[in-house]
Design an enzyme around this catalytic site. Structure first.
Site, short mmCIF file in Angstrom:
data_model
loop_
_atom_site.label_atom_id
_atom_site.label_comp_id
_atom_site.label_asym_id
_atom_site.label_seq_id
_atom_site.Cartn_x
_atom_site.Cartn_y
_atom_site.Cartn_z
N LYS A 184 0.85 -1.18 0.00
CA LYS A 184 0.00 0.00 0.00
C LYS A 184 0.89 1.23 0.00
CE LYS A 184 -3.62 2.36 2.54
NZ LYS A 184 -4.61 2.26 3.62
N ARG B 268 -10.84 9.93 2.06
CA ARG B 268 -10.72 10.57 3.37
C ARG B 268 -11.88 11.53 3.61
NH1 ARG B 268 -4.07 11.14 3.17
NH2 ARG B 268 -3.71 8.89 3.05
N LYS C 19 1.38 9.97 5.66
CA LYS C 19 1.49 8.56 6.07
C LYS C 19 2.77 7.90 5.55
CE LYS C 19 -3.54 8.03 6.63
NZ LYS C 19 -4.72 7.14 6.48
N GLU D 111 7.28 -6.82 0.99
CA GLU D 111 6.09 -6.67 1.83
C GLU D 111 5.11 -7.84 1.62
OE1 GLU D 111 5.13 -4.83 4.19
OE2 GLU D 111 6.25 -2.95 4.16
N LYS E 218 -2.31 -1.45 -3.79
CA LYS E 218 -3.14 -0.25 -3.72
C LYS E 218 -2.27 1.00 -3.78
CE LYS E 218 -6.21 1.86 -0.46
NZ LYS E 218 -6.49 1.94 0.93
N SER F 265 -10.28 5.72 -4.48
CA SER F 265 -11.22 6.83 -4.63
C SER F 265 -10.76 7.87 -5.64
CB SER F 265 -11.45 7.48 -3.27
OG SER F 265 -10.21 7.88 -2.69
N TYR G 107 -15.32 1.14 -6.66
CA TYR G 107 -16.58 1.81 -6.37
C TYR G 107 -17.55 1.68 -7.54
CZ TYR G 107 -13.66 3.55 -2.65
OH TYR G 107 -12.81 3.60 -1.58
C1 PBG Z 1 -7.51 3.36 5.62
C2 PBG Z 1 -7.79 3.23 4.19
C3 PBG Z 1 -7.58 4.17 3.16
C4 PBG Z 1 -8.13 3.62 2.02
C5 PBG Z 1 -8.60 2.36 2.34
N1 PBG Z 1 -8.37 2.12 3.68
C6 PBG Z 1 -7.04 5.54 3.20
C7 PBG Z 1 -5.68 5.79 3.64
O1 PBG Z 1 -4.87 4.88 3.83
O2 PBG Z 1 -5.39 6.96 3.85
C8 PBG Z 1 -8.19 4.31 0.70
C9 PBG Z 1 -9.24 3.86 -0.24
C10 PBG Z 1 -9.53 4.78 -1.35
O3 PBG Z 1 -8.89 5.84 -1.53
O4 PBG Z 1 -10.46 4.48 -2.09
N2 PBG Z 1 -6.29 3.02 6.05
#
Ligand code: PBG
Length: 358
Positions: free
Chosen positions: A227, A237, A250, A266, A281, A307, A346
């Protein structure tokens, strides 16, 4: 050393196993026009279908949906046109529709009001929190669909991070203890797949051990293994109401977009720790990672069309710059072509409807 092949044996068929049959006539310049015309196979719809290498099915899609408190209502997520946060009763109806379309699983995410966000993130392991209530209702009313729950503290964290924060630091080992508690209440509520998305080191193994010790050895883990610290999560968010709370970024736990070898490492670690399936992701900008991971590990590999990817496509569609159906199916097919076994998207319901229409 093997005897070098004569030039006439290089027929372009070398990737076939065994010896390629020698062509009837010597081919002086293999693979050239006018003998070879790749357009022949593309000439008719049936022929294109016949030679298609990849297919997209409703069964390849996992639908993430956003929940909020209340009853009988839903609210549009402004940065994700067409996506709504739903109260549990509405979500159950939506999940039933997804099931009817052949979608095998949904991923549930909570919108947490600010008064429930704390620095110890305790709402994450409240057995009556929104997620747990939703899981119980979905499993009661739509038992034949899989439910995936995110394990990460960010929706519950007053500081917006996926782990517990001390000063400038996102704590690793302390966060794991919190994540275990979160995973256990979700499993207890009936969650089928635990999806650790927090990127703490060692959390998959720790969660696996805790699940097993509590009798949940059949609850699966789909780890967000690779990720990345991505700008493409912005609209998510907004949807879960964590954006405004995040202090800093992050980057100390999510991966650097510059890296690919690190993704293999990982994934290897998460598999050793007991992950049943892994996820990459974001999605479309990271298809090279999907390909490398699938080739190296040959395990169930998923990708998340996040998203921001959704928002980009929908924004262009709204302006009339892209055709929704075409880019929706093309973007999802690209994941399959790259080697993904499935996609969190989505667009899952829209795409499944479109696929059903043929
Ligand atoms: C939470 C999480 C996130 C997403 C899925 N689980 C956001 C992040 O890590 O900041 C993102 C999903 C998306 O953007 O559609 N840890």
């Amino acid at each position: 050393m093997a005897k070098p092949k004569s030039t006439r044996e290089f027929s372009g068929l070398e990737s076939y196993s065994g010896e390629a049959p020698a062509p009837a006539k010597p081919v002086t310049a293999p693979g050239v026009y006018p003998t070879v015309r790749p357009r022949r196979n593309r000439g008719d719809a049936w022929s294109r279908r016949m030679v298609a290498e990849t297919a997209l099915r409703a069964e390849d899609l996992i639908w993430p949906l956003f929940l909020e408190e209340g009853e009988g209502h839903s609210k549009a997520v402004s940065s994700m046109p067409g996506v709504e946060r739903m109260s549990v009763d509405r979500a159950v109806e939506a999940v039933a529709q997804a099931r009817d379309l052949g979608i095998p699983a949904v991923a549930l995410f909570p919108h947490v009001p600010s008064e429930k966000k704390t620095t110890d993130c305790a709402e994450a392991w409240n057995p009556d929190n929104l997620i747990c209530r939703a899981v119980r209702e979905v499993k009661r009313q739509v038992p034949d669909i899989g439910v995936l729950c995110d394990v990460a503290l960010d929706p519950y964290n007053a500081l917006g991070h996926d782990g517990l924060v001390a000063g400038e630091c996102v704590l690793n080992d302390e966060s794991i203890q919190a994540l275990i508690r979160q995973a256990l209440v979700q499993a207890e509520a009936g969650c089928d797949i635990i999806g650790p998305s927090d990127m703490m080191d060692g959390r998959v193994g720790a969660i696996r051990e805790a699940l097993d010790a509590a009798g949940y050895q059949d609850v699966r883990i789909m780890s967000y293994a690779a990720k990345y610290a991505s700008g493409f999560y912005g609209p998510f968010r907004d949807a879960v109401g964590s954006g405004g709370f995040l202090i800093g970024d992050k980057k100390t736990y999510q991966m650097d977009p510059a890296n690919t070898d690190e993704a293999l490492r990982e994934v290897a670690l998460d598999l050793e720790e007991g992950a049943d399936m892994i996820m990459i992701k974001p999605g479309m900008p990271y298809l090279d990672i999907v390909r490398r991971v699938k080739e190296r590990f040959a395990v169930p590999t998923f990708a998340y069309q996040v998203s921001g990817e959704y928002a980009m496509i929908k924004a262009a569609v709204e302006r009339g710059w892209l055709d929704n159906d075409k880019v929706m199916i093309e973007s999802l097919l690209a994941f399959k072509r790259a080697g993904a076994d499935g996609v969190l998207t989505y667009m899952a319901v829209d795409a499944a409807k479109r696929l059903k229409e043929g």
